[in-house]
Write an enzyme that holds these catalytic residues in place. Structure first.
Site, PDB file in Angstrom:
ATOM      1  N   GLY A   1      45.083  34.666  42.420  1.00 27.51           N
ATOM      2  CA  GLY A   1      43.857  34.181  41.786  1.00 27.51           C
ATOM      3  C   GLY A   1      44.077  33.958  40.305  1.00 27.51           C
ATOM      4  N   SER A   2      43.003  34.082  39.540  1.00 31.58           N
ATOM      5  CA  SER A   2      43.055  33.768  38.107  1.00 31.58           C
ATOM      6  C   SER A   2      43.766  34.869  37.326  1.00 31.58           C
ATOM      7  CB  SER A   2      41.626  33.616  37.595  1.00 31.58           C
ATOM      8  OG  SER A   2      40.931  34.826  37.838  1.00 31.58           O
TER       9      SER A   2
ATOM     10  N   GLY B   1      43.999  38.981  37.890  1.00 30.63           N
ATOM     11  CA  GLY B   1      45.301  39.641  38.049  1.00 30.63           C
ATOM     12  C   GLY B   1      45.511  40.738  37.018  1.00 30.63           C
TER      13      GLY B   1
ATOM     14  N   GLU C   1      50.117  36.721  41.944  1.00 26.31           N
ATOM     15  CA  GLU C   1      50.328  35.258  41.985  1.00 26.31           C
ATOM     16  C   GLU C   1      49.146  34.625  41.281  1.00 26.31           C
ATOM     17  OE1 GLU C   1      52.832  33.564  43.198  1.00 26.31           O
ATOM     18  OE2 GLU C   1      53.885  35.011  44.454  1.00 26.31           O
TER      19      GLU C   1
ATOM     20  N   CYS D   1      47.224  25.827  42.252  1.00 29.79           N
ATOM     21  CA  CYS D   1      47.822  26.597  41.151  1.00 29.79           C
ATOM     22  C   CYS D   1      48.986  25.808  40.564  1.00 29.79           C
ATOM     23  CB  CYS D   1      48.283  27.963  41.649  1.00 29.79           C
ATOM     24  SG  CYS D   1      49.314  27.864  43.103  1.00 29.79           S
TER      25      CYS D   1
HETATM   26  P1  NAD Z   1      39.573  34.254  41.251  1.00 26.55           P
HETATM   27  O1  NAD Z   1      40.439  35.021  40.342  1.00 26.55           O
HETATM   28  O2  NAD Z   1      38.187  33.963  40.826  1.00 26.55           O
HETATM   29  O3  NAD Z   1      39.455  35.002  42.678  1.00 26.55           O
HETATM   30  C1  NAD Z   1      40.588  35.266  43.454  1.00 26.55           C
HETATM   31  C2  NAD Z   1      40.315  36.450  44.366  1.00 26.55           C
HETATM   32  O4  NAD Z   1      40.210  37.640  43.564  1.00 26.55           O
HETATM   33  C3  NAD Z   1      39.002  36.350  45.135  1.00 26.55           C
HETATM   34  O5  NAD Z   1      39.184  36.856  46.436  1.00 26.55           O
HETATM   35  C4  NAD Z   1      38.078  37.246  44.327  1.00 26.55           C
HETATM   36  O6  NAD Z   1      36.998  37.769  45.071  1.00 26.55           O
HETATM   37  C5  NAD Z   1      39.046  38.344  43.926  1.00 26.55           C
HETATM   38  N1  NAD Z   1      38.630  39.147  42.761  1.00 26.55           N
HETATM   39  C6  NAD Z   1      37.951  38.754  41.677  1.00 26.55           C
HETATM   40  N2  NAD Z   1      37.776  39.795  40.830  1.00 26.55           N
HETATM   41  C7  NAD Z   1      38.366  40.864  41.390  1.00 26.55           C
HETATM   42  C8  NAD Z   1      38.518  42.229  41.013  1.00 26.55           C
HETATM   43  N3  NAD Z   1      38.022  42.706  39.867  1.00 26.55           N
HETATM   44  N4  NAD Z   1      39.205  43.052  41.844  1.00 26.55           N
HETATM   45  C9  NAD Z   1      39.738  42.591  42.994  1.00 26.55           C
HETATM   46  N5  NAD Z   1      39.589  41.313  43.430  1.00 26.55           N
HETATM   47  C10 NAD Z   1      38.922  40.461  42.627  1.00 26.55           C
HETATM   48  O7  NAD Z   1      40.341  32.883  41.577  1.00 26.55           O
HETATM   49  P2  NAD Z   1      39.832  31.614  42.378  1.00 26.55           P
HETATM   50  O8  NAD Z   1      38.854  30.870  41.532  1.00 26.55           O
HETATM   51  O9  NAD Z   1      39.445  31.983  43.759  1.00 26.55           O
HETATM   52  O10 NAD Z   1      41.202  30.784  42.499  1.00 26.55           O
HETATM   53  C11 NAD Z   1      41.703  29.976  41.474  1.00 26.55           C
HETATM   54  C12 NAD Z   1      42.790  30.670  40.706  1.00 26.55           C
HETATM   55  O11 NAD Z   1      43.802  31.165  41.589  1.00 26.55           O
HETATM   56  C13 NAD Z   1      43.509  29.753  39.749  1.00 26.55           C
HETATM   57  O12 NAD Z   1      43.756  30.438  38.551  1.00 26.55           O
HETATM   58  C14 NAD Z   1      44.807  29.437  40.475  1.00 26.55           C
HETATM   59  O13 NAD Z   1      45.857  29.032  39.633  1.00 26.55           O
HETATM   60  C15 NAD Z   1      45.087  30.755  41.127  1.00 26.55           C
HETATM   61  N6  NAD Z   1      45.999  30.631  42.255  1.00 26.55           N
HETATM   62  C16 NAD Z   1      47.293  31.066  42.091  1.00 26.55           C
HETATM   63  C17 NAD Z   1      48.201  30.913  43.119  1.00 26.55           C
HETATM   64  C18 NAD Z   1      49.635  31.349  42.958  1.00 26.55           C
HETATM   65  O14 NAD Z   1      50.315  31.458  43.963  1.00 26.55           O
HETATM   66  N7  NAD Z   1      50.119  31.604  41.755  1.00 26.55           N
HETATM   67  C19 NAD Z   1      47.788  30.360  44.331  1.00 26.55           C
HETATM   68  C20 NAD Z   1      46.480  29.950  44.479  1.00 26.55           C
HETATM   69  C21 NAD Z   1      45.586  30.095  43.420  1.00 26.55           C
END
Ligand code: NAD
Length: 511
Positions: free
Chosen positions: A240-241, A245, A262, A296
């Site tokens: 995720g973001s 992370g 990731e 991503c």
């Molecule tokens: P996000 O960070 O908003 O959410 C990702 C996941 O994290 C969701 O399941 C969310 O519920 C969970 N989450 C959020 N806060 C949390 C916390 N405090 N504790 C535990 N879990 C939590 O991201 P998004 O908007 O769903 O996805 C987009 C982002 O993901 C972009 O930054 C993109 O680059 C990244 N991404 C990275 C990869 C990679 O492999 N590097 C792949 C896909 C997406």
């Protein structure tokens, strides 16, 4: 639509906690899965509460105790069957991904293909969980390393790849002897339920315990936080973001467990004077516009030699004009909606920041209205001319904005390229061997992925996937990524009948 959901095993209302196929009655708040395509509600989901969450992790822990004893090639056989089941459902699951997430049909089906490829890869790997053997310095001793199952693992995934990222993790975890607790993004819960039901159904048919593959649906700040802090889960893989992370990483590290991160990218492509511009235009179109700029690995920065900048700019604008935007399930449509209205608003804020900093919008960017577009989730993809130093260029805006940046020398291009906090994917388009080798050298790209005449997006599963710097350092999918899901053990066996100490240390009498 109802028949598609039924065929994929979705129930209305759906529950936010699944132990394999078994739904738990949840008491969490109700969310709606809303299609960004037309704004329609697809299904209601009652999210997991603390008790349901606890039962799921408990079941995953109990199943692990049985699963770790199953020989790895037999674990691979289950994954082979899971792959077969997904082959049979590729079109339906691909369509659900398009409807719930908004990517076009070809990409939705492509994502299911990636899941299938991951199953195939994991099947082979299940017979290759190799340790090493070393020559002991002591006579009559055998020294070697072996890999054991790690435990139940937590997998947190982002909205933009609703099933593939789970497969990267879950299929390797399964062959490694681990069980999985999956917390998908609340924006795409139905894809997660459908994928888990299909895979867990295969496991049930094979007589394995239900707790092998599990789902918990709930807010990141509640269920996600619980997962990160849960002492029963020795590995947390989080996609995720960067802010997510940073938070998850620190919680996992504070309990001295393993984080596998990731996170966001800010992917750059350098285009040198002799590059094949036909290739560049095709690569940029897929890399920057595909998935509505929500990969991503999306191309965000195009760093172009001043000598060809204007020619490439014209060609790209002409190509962008041809992009049909609309219902992602319709033939000929290349770009569907963004995930929601908020994503379009974030895009607008970034564009305002660009113009405020002195950047130029060369094409597109505006939100679209009328008919389907009235969901507010559609926008025209955008090309801008910017300076590498603008603060907005250093951030990942998860939208179809392409920044074009001019450079004079290859050294300057590399400096611009690496001057962002993220380090996921990168590419150079060139026909000059010296430039491509420089790009791949230690002085070149600082990213986890570096390509030559290939877009930053669209990675194959065979290589390890992941990035450096704020992208988090994790590696998933192919190569030796499986090692993260196992615990390594170094073993010494003494069959000499003597008690020799290492480093030749003498300590008391030898009997
Ligand atoms: P996000 O960070 O908003 O959410 C990702 C996941 O994290 C969701 O399941 C969310 O519920 C969970 N989450 C959020 N806060 C949390 C916390 N405090 N504790 C535990 N879990 C939590 O991201 P998004 O908007 O769903 O996805 C987009 C982002 O993901 C972009 O930054 C993109 O680059 C990244 N991404 C990275 C990869 C990679 O492999 N590097 C792949 C896909 C997406």
């Amino acid at each position: 639509m109802d028949t598609l959901l039924e065929r994929l095993g979705i129930r209305e209302p759906e529950q936010g906690a699944l132990i394999g196929l078994n739904r738990l009655d949840c008491l969490g708040s109700v969310i709606e899965s809303i299609s960004p395509v037309d704004g329609k509600i697809l299904c209601k989901i009652r999210q997991a509460d603390a008790t349901a969450y606890d039962r799921v992790v408990q079941a995953a822990g109990e199943a692990f105790l049985r699963w770790r004893d199953v020989p790895a090639p037999q674990r691979g056989e289950l994954v082979r069957r899971i792959g077969e089941a997904f082959r049979g459902r590729k079109k339906e699951l691909g369509a659900l991904i398009s409807i719930e997430m908004g990517k076009i049909r070809a990409e939705g089906e492509g994502e299911v293909q990636e899941l299938i490829d991951m199953c195939d890869f994991a099947v082979g790997q299940s017979r290759m969980l190799y340790g090493l053997s070393m020559h002991s310095e002591r006579p009559g001793h055998r020294l070697f390393e072996q890999y054991h199952p790690l435990g139940p693992v937590g997998v947190i995934t982002a909205f933009n790849f609703p099933v593939a990222v789970w497969a990267w993790n879950a299929m390797l975890a399964l062959i490694a002897g681990d069980t999985v607790v999956w917390k998908p993004s609340g924006k795409v819960p139905l894809c997660a339920v459908a994928a888990n039901v299909l895979a867990a159904g295969v496991a049930a048919d094979c007589g394995f315990p239900p707790g092998l593959l599990n789902v918990v649906i709930g807010p990141g700040e509640d269920i996600g936080e619980k997962l990160a802090a849960d002492e029963r889960l020795p590995l947390i893989s989080a996609t995720g973001s960067v802010p997510m992370g940073r938070r998850v990483g620190s919680v996992v590290v504070s309990r001295l467990a393993r984080p596998l991160l990731e996170l966001g990218g800010n992917n750059g492509v350098i285009v040198t004077p002799g590059a094949d511009l036909d290739l560049v235009v095709r690569a940029v179109l897929f890399g920057a516009v595909g998935t509505s700029g929500q990969r991503c690995t999306t191309i965000r920065r195009l760093i172009v030699s001043n000598s060809i900048f204007d020619v490439l700019k014209k060609r790209l604008i002409a190509a962008y004009r041809q992009v049909k935007i609309g219902n992602p399930l319709e033939d000929g449509v290349l770009m569907g909606p963004l995930i929601d209205k908020e994503a379009v608003e974030t895009m607008q804020k970034a564009l305002a920041e660009i113009t405020k900093s002195g950047g130029k919008i060369l094409y597109g960017g505006e939100p679209l209205t009328g008919g389907l577009y009235d969901t507010g989730a559609y926008a025209r993809p955008c090309i801008c001319e910017v300076q590498s130093s603008f603060p907005v260029v250093k951030k990942e805006t998860f939208a179809p904005i392409l920044y074009m940046i001019r450079y004079e020398t290859i050294e300057e291009a590399l400096k611009f390229h690496n001057d962002v906090p993220q380090g996921l994917s990168s590419a150079i388009f060139t026909n000059d061997l010296r430039d491509s080798e420089l790009f791949l050298s230690a002085r070149g790209s600082d990213c986890g992925i570096a390509n030559v005449n290939v877009s930053t997006s669209g990675a194959e599963i065979g290589g390890a996937f992941g990035g450096e710097k704020q992208t988090g350092g994790g590696r998933e999918s192919g190569s030796d990524a499986w090692k993260a899901y196992m615990r390594r053990q170094t073993c010494t066996v003494n069959w000499s009948g003597r008690m020799d100490l290492a480093q030749g240390i003498e300590f008391g009498e030898q009997g």
